[in-house]
Design a protein around this motif. Structure first.
Motif, short mmCIF file in Angstrom:
data_model
loop_
_atom_site.label_atom_id
_atom_site.label_comp_id
_atom_site.label_asym_id
_atom_site.label_seq_id
_atom_site.Cartn_x
_atom_site.Cartn_y
_atom_site.Cartn_z
N LEU A 111 -48.01 -15.15 -64.53
CA LEU A 111 -47.73 -15.36 -63.11
C LEU A 111 -46.92 -16.65 -62.92
CD1 LEU A 111 -51.18 -14.44 -61.50
CD2 LEU A 111 -49.15 -13.01 -61.70
N THR A 112 -47.33 -17.69 -63.63
CA THR A 112 -46.62 -18.96 -63.53
C THR A 112 -45.19 -18.83 -64.06
OG1 THR A 112 -48.70 -20.17 -63.79
CG2 THR A 112 -46.66 -21.38 -64.19
N SER A 113 -45.03 -18.13 -65.18
CA SER A 113 -43.71 -17.95 -65.77
C SER A 113 -42.78 -17.19 -64.85
CB SER A 113 -43.83 -17.23 -67.12
OG SER A 113 -44.60 -17.98 -68.04
N LEU A 114 -43.33 -16.27 -64.09
CA LEU A 114 -42.52 -15.49 -63.17
C LEU A 114 -42.06 -16.31 -61.96
CD1 LEU A 114 -41.40 -12.61 -62.58
CD2 LEU A 114 -43.50 -12.18 -61.29
N GLY A 115 -42.77 -17.39 -61.68
CA GLY A 115 -42.39 -18.23 -60.55
C GLY A 115 -43.45 -18.37 -59.48
N ILE A 116 -44.65 -17.80 -59.71
CA ILE A 116 -45.75 -17.95 -58.76
C ILE A 116 -46.27 -19.38 -58.83
CG2 ILE A 116 -48.08 -17.23 -58.15
CD1 ILE A 116 -46.13 -15.10 -57.52
N LYS A 117 -46.28 -20.06 -57.71
CA LYS A 117 -46.72 -21.45 -57.67
C LYS A 117 -48.24 -21.53 -57.56
CE LYS A 117 -42.42 -22.89 -55.38
NZ LYS A 117 -41.78 -21.58 -55.49
N ASN A 118 -48.84 -22.42 -58.34
CA ASN A 118 -50.30 -22.61 -58.31
C ASN A 118 -51.04 -21.29 -58.44
OD1 ASN A 118 -50.13 -25.48 -57.86
ND2 ASN A 118 -49.61 -25.05 -55.72
N ALA A 119 -50.70 -20.54 -59.48
CA ALA A 119 -51.28 -19.20 -59.67
C ALA A 119 -52.79 -19.24 -59.78
CB ALA A 119 -50.67 -18.57 -60.93
N ALA A 163 -48.04 -12.20 -53.10
CA ALA A 163 -47.03 -12.50 -54.12
C ALA A 163 -45.79 -13.14 -53.50
CB ALA A 163 -46.65 -11.21 -54.86
N ALA A 164 -45.36 -12.63 -52.35
CA ALA A 164 -44.17 -13.17 -51.70
C ALA A 164 -44.39 -14.62 -51.28
CB ALA A 164 -43.81 -12.32 -50.48
N GLU A 165 -45.57 -14.92 -50.76
CA GLU A 165 -45.87 -16.30 -50.38
C GLU A 165 -45.94 -17.20 -51.61
OE1 GLU A 165 -48.58 -17.57 -47.29
OE2 GLU A 165 -49.06 -15.47 -46.87
N GLY A 166 -46.55 -16.66 -52.69
CA GLY A 166 -46.69 -17.45 -53.91
C GLY A 166 -45.36 -17.79 -54.55
N LEU A 167 -44.37 -16.92 -54.38
CA LEU A 167 -43.04 -17.18 -54.92
C LEU A 167 -42.29 -18.24 -54.12
CD1 LEU A 167 -41.82 -13.55 -55.74
CD2 LEU A 167 -42.27 -15.36 -57.41
N GLN A 168 -42.66 -18.39 -52.85
CA GLN A 168 -41.91 -19.27 -51.95
C GLN A 168 -42.60 -20.60 -51.67
OE1 GLN A 168 -38.91 -18.62 -50.88
NE2 GLN A 168 -38.62 -20.28 -49.39
N ALA A 177 -51.50 -6.77 -60.33
CA ALA A 177 -50.89 -6.31 -59.08
C ALA A 177 -50.00 -7.40 -58.49
CB ALA A 177 -51.97 -5.89 -58.08
N VAL A 178 -50.46 -8.65 -58.53
CA VAL A 178 -49.64 -9.76 -58.05
C VAL A 178 -48.37 -9.87 -58.89
CG1 VAL A 178 -49.50 -12.26 -57.76
CG2 VAL A 178 -51.59 -11.05 -57.11
N LEU A 179 -48.52 -9.77 -60.22
CA LEU A 179 -47.37 -9.86 -61.12
C LEU A 179 -46.37 -8.75 -60.87
CD1 LEU A 179 -46.17 -11.33 -63.65
CD2 LEU A 179 -47.32 -9.58 -65.03
N PHE A 180 -46.86 -7.52 -60.74
CA PHE A 180 -45.97 -6.38 -60.54
C PHE A 180 -45.25 -6.49 -59.19
CE2 PHE A 180 -44.53 -2.10 -59.88
CZ PHE A 180 -44.36 -1.57 -61.16
N ALA A 181 -46.00 -6.83 -58.14
CA ALA A 181 -45.40 -6.97 -56.81
C ALA A 181 -44.38 -8.10 -56.81
CB ALA A 181 -46.48 -7.23 -55.76
N ALA A 182 -44.72 -9.23 -57.43
CA ALA A 182 -43.81 -10.36 -57.47
C ALA A 182 -42.54 -10.02 -58.24
CB ALA A 182 -44.50 -11.57 -58.10
N LEU A 234 -41.15 -7.01 -58.46
CA LEU A 234 -40.34 -6.17 -57.59
C LEU A 234 -39.61 -7.02 -56.54
CD1 LEU A 234 -42.64 -3.08 -56.91
CD2 LEU A 234 -40.64 -3.20 -58.39
N ILE A 235 -40.34 -7.97 -55.95
CA ILE A 235 -39.74 -8.83 -54.91
C ILE A 235 -38.64 -9.70 -55.51
CG2 ILE A 235 -40.21 -10.72 -53.31
CD1 ILE A 235 -43.08 -9.52 -53.06
N LYS A 236 -38.91 -10.26 -56.68
CA LYS A 236 -37.93 -11.15 -57.31
C LYS A 236 -36.69 -10.38 -57.74
CE LYS A 236 -37.80 -15.07 -60.47
NZ LYS A 236 -38.59 -15.89 -61.43
N ASN A 237 -36.88 -9.17 -58.25
CA ASN A 237 -35.74 -8.35 -58.67
C ASN A 237 -34.97 -7.78 -57.49
OD1 ASN A 237 -36.35 -8.76 -61.38
ND2 ASN A 237 -37.60 -6.92 -61.52
#
Length: 320
Positions: free
Chosen positions: A86-94, A237-242, A279-284, A286-289
């Motif tokens: 999750l962290t590697s994908l860009g999720i902050k404070n996973a 996931a969207a909030e975690g990326l931003q 689920a967070v990883l998969f959703a994130a 999709l959003i990132k891509n």
């Protein structure tokens, strides 16, 4: 985000609401927006809340080469997922994603207590008995608010929601959160009935009669549980990326738990934790891509576009 199982699936930021369809929500998309595309069948299906007809209409638009993103990610497969991914994908404070945020609640209560305390001190300067009774009455406001919050916290949600507008990021959080539910559901092939970004009514309303029956009967299999889990975690996931801190995860996690409780066979606590992470990883992912698509949808929803106009925004935007 939460889910109402009354007549449709309702994904929202903080609580469950019955979405009342505005009289002007469903309008014919202009021909200039999508030349040569007839949305009449899709509009009619959405108006009738007929999930099968909505799917069929979108499938037909896919066949003619227009709705290319509709159900473009129909297959999901759960796997073991770590916080590092999750962290590697860009999720902050996973590691803190599942910790409920009390930012808005704390700010509201601090303001109430601070304001009433300040006014009480000033009122204490009034002459005679007024200097005693008025501060007492003002001070009791804080006690009443705290009592209501303890006994029936839902009654304070409207006030807290309105107060949250003072945070400059709040409106963007709502739009980003709900647009993620909308986009991920669309990519996975779950038809959308409506949405709202209004304070206290934030939601994305999905329709799928077959899934509703499975949820009611407690017969969700692992495949359908995985799909719903990804949609449920999309807002988080969207909030975690931003943002460094996720605000709207409590209702999302509650909805996911309800899905888990209605699945068969039941899954253990370790599996539930892994499902949430995956689920967070998969959703994130999709959003990132589909970052540009997500941003286009945020803009459309913020401008109160109709459901079909939102779908147009998804289809017209580039995926990168």
């Amino acid at each position: 985000m939460s889910v109402s199982l009354s007549s449709s699936l309702v994904f929202s930021l903080y609580k469950s609401n019955v979405l009342t369809r505005p009289s002007k929500l469903l309008v014919r998309a202009s021909s200039s927006a999508a030349p040569g595309i007839d949305f009449t069948t899709l509009e009619s299906a959405i108006a009738k809340k007929d999930s099968d007809a909505v799917k069929e209409a979108l499938d037909q638009l896919t066949e003619v080469g227009w709705a290319k993103k509709w159900s473009s990610q129909p297959y999901v497969s759960r796997r073991t997922t770590s916080l590092r991914e999750l962290t590697s994908l860009g999720i902050k404070n996973a590691e803190n994603l599942a910790i409920p945020s009390v930012r808005n609640d704390a700010a509201f209560l601090f303001t109430v207590v601070g304001t009433t305390g300040f006014l009480g001190v000033i009122a204490g300067q009034l002459p005679g008995d007024w200097g005693f009774f008025v501060p007492y009455l003002i001070g009791s406001i804080s006690l009443v608010v705290l009592a209501v919050g303890s006994i029936s916290p839902g009654l304070l949600q409207a006030a807290i929601g309105g107060f949250s507008l003072f945070f400059p990021d709040y409106q963007d959080r709502i739009a980003r959160h709900e647009a993620a539910h909308f986009l991920v559901a669309y990519l996975l092939g779950l038809p959308i009935l409506g949405y709202s970004l209004d304070i206290g009514k934030e939601n994305v309303n999905l329709i799928d009669k077959r899934l509703e029956k499975l949820i009611y009967s407690g017969q969700l299999d692992s495949k359908e549980l995985d799909r719903l889990a990804v949609v449920a975690m999309a807002g988080l996931a969207a909030e975690g990326l931003q943002y460094d801190k996720v605000i709207g995860q409590s209702a999302d996690l509650f909805s996911l738990q309800r899905f888990i409780n209605r699945s068969k066979p039941p899954i253990g606590k370790d599996q539930q934790q892994n499902l949430t992470r995956w689920a967070v990883l998969f959703a994130a992912s999709l959003i990132k891509n589909n970052r540009a698509v997500h941003e286009a949808l945020i803009s459309a929803m913020s401008n109160k576009a109709t459901v079909i106009q939102c779908i147009e925004a998804i289809e017209k935007a580039e995926s990168v």
